[in-house]
Scaffold this motif. Structure first.
Motif, PDB file in Angstrom:
ATOM      1  N   THR A  40      40.735  51.331  17.754  1.00  0.00           N
ATOM      2  CA  THR A  40      41.355  52.255  16.801  1.00  0.00           C
ATOM      3  C   THR A  40      40.975  51.885  15.371  1.00  0.00           C
ATOM      4  O   THR A  40      40.541  52.727  14.586  1.00  0.00           O
TER       5      THR A  40
ATOM      6  N   ALA B 213      41.818  60.141  23.242  1.00  0.00           N
ATOM      7  CA  ALA B 213      40.961  59.000  23.566  1.00  0.00           C
ATOM      8  C   ALA B 213      41.568  58.101  24.638  1.00  0.00           C
ATOM      9  O   ALA B 213      40.883  57.661  25.566  1.00  0.00           O
TER      10      ALA B 213
ATOM     11  N   CYS C 274      45.639  61.723  13.600  1.00  0.00           N
ATOM     12  CA  CYS C 274      45.145  60.501  14.249  1.00  0.00           C
ATOM     13  C   CYS C 274      45.796  60.312  15.612  1.00  0.00           C
ATOM     14  O   CYS C 274      45.135  59.933  16.592  1.00  0.00           O
TER      15      CYS C 274
ATOM     16  N   TYR D  81      37.233  56.888  20.123  1.00  0.00           N
ATOM     17  CA  TYR D  81      37.811  56.650  18.802  1.00  0.00           C
ATOM     18  C   TYR D  81      36.815  56.929  17.666  1.00  0.00           C
ATOM     19  O   TYR D  81      37.124  56.690  16.505  1.00  0.00           O
TER      20      TYR D  81
ATOM     21  N   LEU E 251      37.769  59.065  14.245  1.00  0.00           N
ATOM     22  CA  LEU E 251      38.914  58.726  13.383  1.00  0.00           C
ATOM     23  C   LEU E 251      38.492  58.674  11.916  1.00  0.00           C
ATOM     24  O   LEU E 251      39.262  59.040  11.021  1.00  0.00           O
TER      25      LEU E 251
ATOM     26  N   LEU F  44      44.030  59.905  19.164  1.00  0.00           N
ATOM     27  CA  LEU F  44      44.320  58.733  19.987  1.00  0.00           C
ATOM     28  C   LEU F  44      44.828  59.140  21.356  1.00  0.00           C
ATOM     29  O   LEU F  44      44.523  58.494  22.369  1.00  0.00           O
TER      30      LEU F  44
ATOM     31  N   GLY G  63      38.809  63.083  20.725  1.00  0.00           N
ATOM     32  CA  GLY G  63      39.183  61.842  21.392  1.00  0.00           C
ATOM     33  C   GLY G  63      38.786  61.814  22.854  1.00  0.00           C
ATOM     34  O   GLY G  63      38.307  60.791  23.356  1.00  0.00           O
TER      35      GLY G  63
ATOM     36  N   GLY H 267      37.465  52.548  14.624  1.00  0.00           N
ATOM     37  CA  GLY H 267      37.162  53.973  14.536  1.00  0.00           C
ATOM     38  C   GLY H 267      37.251  54.527  13.126  1.00  0.00           C
ATOM     39  O   GLY H 267      36.642  55.564  12.825  1.00  0.00           O
TER      40      GLY H 267
END
Length: 452
Positions: free
Chosen positions: A195, A283, A276, A63, A66, A280, A58, A198
Motif C-alpha cells: 500500500t 486490490a 484509496c 496497488y 494509488l 484497496l 485495484g 503504491g
C-alpha cells in the motif's frame, strides 16, 4: 476586488446566512463554523463513476494506481482552493466571473455545455441509486430510476431547515461511506508495505496491461479525468459565500479565505481516503480473480457474498454495506447537482426559477436516457451502468471552460489584488490544466473507440 454591481448575489436565498463566532474566538471555533462547503464539494470526488474506476484499478493492477489517486487529489485541492478565494474575494461565483470576462453571448454557450455536464452527473447519481435500490430491496431498475425523481423533496426539506442542515446531512453520508469501506478494507487486510509503495509513482503505469481488459494507463486516465468535476468548481465558489464574514473588512476576508481553504483540504482528504479504500478493496479482495466478473456494481455486490472470490470474510452483510454506501453516494449527488444547476443558470444567463422547478426539470431530463436504456435492453444492470462511462464525455468537454477562466481570474492582480495566485501556484495550475485536458481528451477517445 469589488464585486460587479450588475450581478445579483450567488444563491441569494442562502448567501450570507451562516453565522460565525468571530475571528478572535480561536482556531477550533472558526474551523467548525467554516466547515461544510468542503463536504459538498468532496462529494463530487467519490461519485459512482469513481467507484468503478478505483475498484477496477485495484482488481486488475493491485496497488499500482494509488499514486494516481494521490496526484488527482492534490490537483483537486489546488483548484478548489482557487474557487474558495474567488468566491470570497470577488463576491462572485465562477459562472458570474466567467460571464464578466467573456460576455453574455459566449456565456450562453458555456451555460449549455455546463448544463450537459451537470446532467451527466445526474445520470451517474440515478444509476447508482437505482442499482443500490435493486441490490437492497430487489426493486426493478426502471422503478428505482423513477423513485429517484422523488429525491427533489429531500433537498427542498433540507433547504427549509437551513444550509447548515444540508452540510450536516452530506457530512453524515460521507462518514457513512468512509466507515463502511474502512470496515470492509480492515476485514480484507491489504498488504501494508504494498500500500505504502503504491503511493510512489511507477513507470509501469504506462506499460501494464491485462489481456482483454483496459490497460493501467486507461484506468489511470479514468481516475484522473473523472476526479476534477467541472460542476464542483462552480459550486464551491458560490457556497463559500454562505458565511457571514464582513465583506468590507480586509481582516475578515483574509480569515474567511484561510478557513475556507482549510475546510476544503480537510474534506477533500476524506474523498482521497475513500477512493484509496475503494482501490484497496479491489486490490486485496479481487486482484487475481477473473476481471470479467468484477466490472459492474452488481458483480461486485455478488462477489462480496462469494467465499470462492473473497475468502472466509464473504457475507451478505458485507455486500449489503456496499449497497448502502452506493445509495449514500447517490443521495449526496442529488443535493450538489441541484445547487450547481441553479448557480450556473443564474450566473451565466441571469435566469432564476424556483428550486423545485429546477430540480424536477433537471431530474426528468437526466432520468430519460436511463429509462430509454432500460426499456430497450431490459432490466440489465450491466447495460445501464455503461451509461456511467458514456456520460463522462460531457464532463470532459466542460472541464476546460471552467478551469481556464478560474486560473486566469485568480492569477490576476487586477481582479484579486493581494489574493492573486503566486507564480508557483499559477504555474502548477497551468500544468495541471494541460495535464487534465490531455487526459480528458484521451478519455473521450477511449469512450468513442468503445462505441464505434
Amino acid at each position: 476586488m469589488n464585486r460587479n454591481s450588475s450581478y445579483h448575489l450567488s444563491l441569494e436565498e442562502i448567501n450570507n446566512t451562516v453565522s460565525l463566532p468571530g475571528r478572535k474566538k480561536g482556531f477550533l471555533a472558526n474551523i467548525m463554523a467554516f466547515s461544510g462547503p468542503g463536504a459538498l464539494v468532496a462529494v463530487g470526488y467519490m461519485d459512482p463513476g469513481n467507484w468503478i474506476a478505483s475498484i477496477q484499478g485495484g482488481s486488475l493492477y493491485g496497488y499500482l494506481l494509488l499514486s494516481v489517486i494521490l496526484l488527482s487529489s492534490l490537483i483537486a485541492m489546488l483548484l478548489q482552493a482557487m474557487c474558495a478565494k474567488l468566491g470570497i474575494v470577488k463576491g462572485m461565483d465562477l459562472a458570474q466571473a466567467t460571464k464578466a470576462m467573456v460576455g453574455p453571448k459566449t456565456a450562453r454557450v458555456l451555460w449549455i455545455t455546463t448544463e450537459l455536464a451537470i446532467m451527466a452527473t445526474e445520470i451517474a447519481e440515478i444509476i447508482g441509486s437505482a442499482v443500490a435500490l435493486n441490490l437492497l430491496f430487489d426493486i426493478p431498475l426502471l422503478m428505482g430510476a423513477l423513485i429517484t425523481i422523488t429525491d427533489v423533496f429531500l433537498l427542498l426539506i433540507l433547504m427549509r431547515l437551513g444550509f447548515r442542515k444540508i452540510e450536516a446531512f452530506v457530512f453524515v453520508l460521507i462518514m457513512t461511506i468512509s466507515v463502511i469501506f474502512g470496515y470492509e478494507v480492515a476485514l480484507a487486510q491489504p498488504d501494508l508495505a504494498a500500500t505504502l509503495n503504491g503511493f510512489i509513482p511507477k513507470t509501469n503505469i504506462f506499460t501494464e496491461h491485462v489481456i482483454g481488459q483496459d490497460s493501467a494507463l486507461v484506468i489511470a486516465l479514468g481516475i484522473v479525468g473523472a476526479t476534477v468535476m467541472p460542476h464542483n468548481l462552480y459550486l464551491h465558489s458560490s457556497i463559500v459565500q454562505t458565511r457571514q464574514y464582513n465583506r468590507n473588512d480586509p481582516a475578515d476576508i483574509k480569515n474567511a479565505v484561510k478557513f475556507a481553504i482549510i475546510d476544503s483540504n480537510i474534506q477533500l482528504s476524506f474523498s482521497f481516503v475513500i477512493n484509496c479504500l475503494l482501490l484497496l478493496l479491489g486490490a486485496s479482495l479481487f486482484f487475481g480473480n477473473d476481471p470479467e466478473q468484477l466490472g459492474k456494481f452488481t458483480q461486485l455486490y455478488d462477489a462480496l457474498k462469494n467465499p470462492e472470490i473473497v475468502g472466509p470474510i464473504a457475507s451478505g452483510t458485507l455486500a449489503t454495506l456496499f449497497a448502502i454506501a452506493l445509495l449514500a453516494s447517490g443521495q449526496n449527488a442529488t443535493i450538489t447537482g441541484t445547487l450547481t444547476g441553479q448557480i450556473v443558470m443564474e450566473g451565466f444567463i441571469n435566469l432564476r426559477v424556483p428550486m423545485w422547478v429546477r430540480r424536477v426539470v433537471t431530474r426528468l431530463l437526466a432520468v430519460l436516457p436511463v429509462i430509454i436504456c432500460i426499456m430497450i435492453w431490459g432490466d440489465r444492470g450491466d447495460v445501464v451502468e455503461s451509461l456511467l462511462i458514456y456520460s463522462q464525455v460531457f464532463l470532459c468537454i466542460a472541464l476546460p471552460i471552467s478551469i481556464i477562466p478560474l486560473i486566469k481570474i485568480t492569477s490576476s492582480k487586477k481582479e484579486m489584488g493581494e489574493y492573486a495566485n503566486s507564480k508557483i501556484v499559477t504555474t502548477l495550475g497551468i500544468v495541471s490544466t494541460i495535464v487534465l485536458i490531455i487526459l480528458n481528451m484521451q478519455l473521450i477517445y477511449e469512450i468513442l473507440a468503445m462505441l464505434f
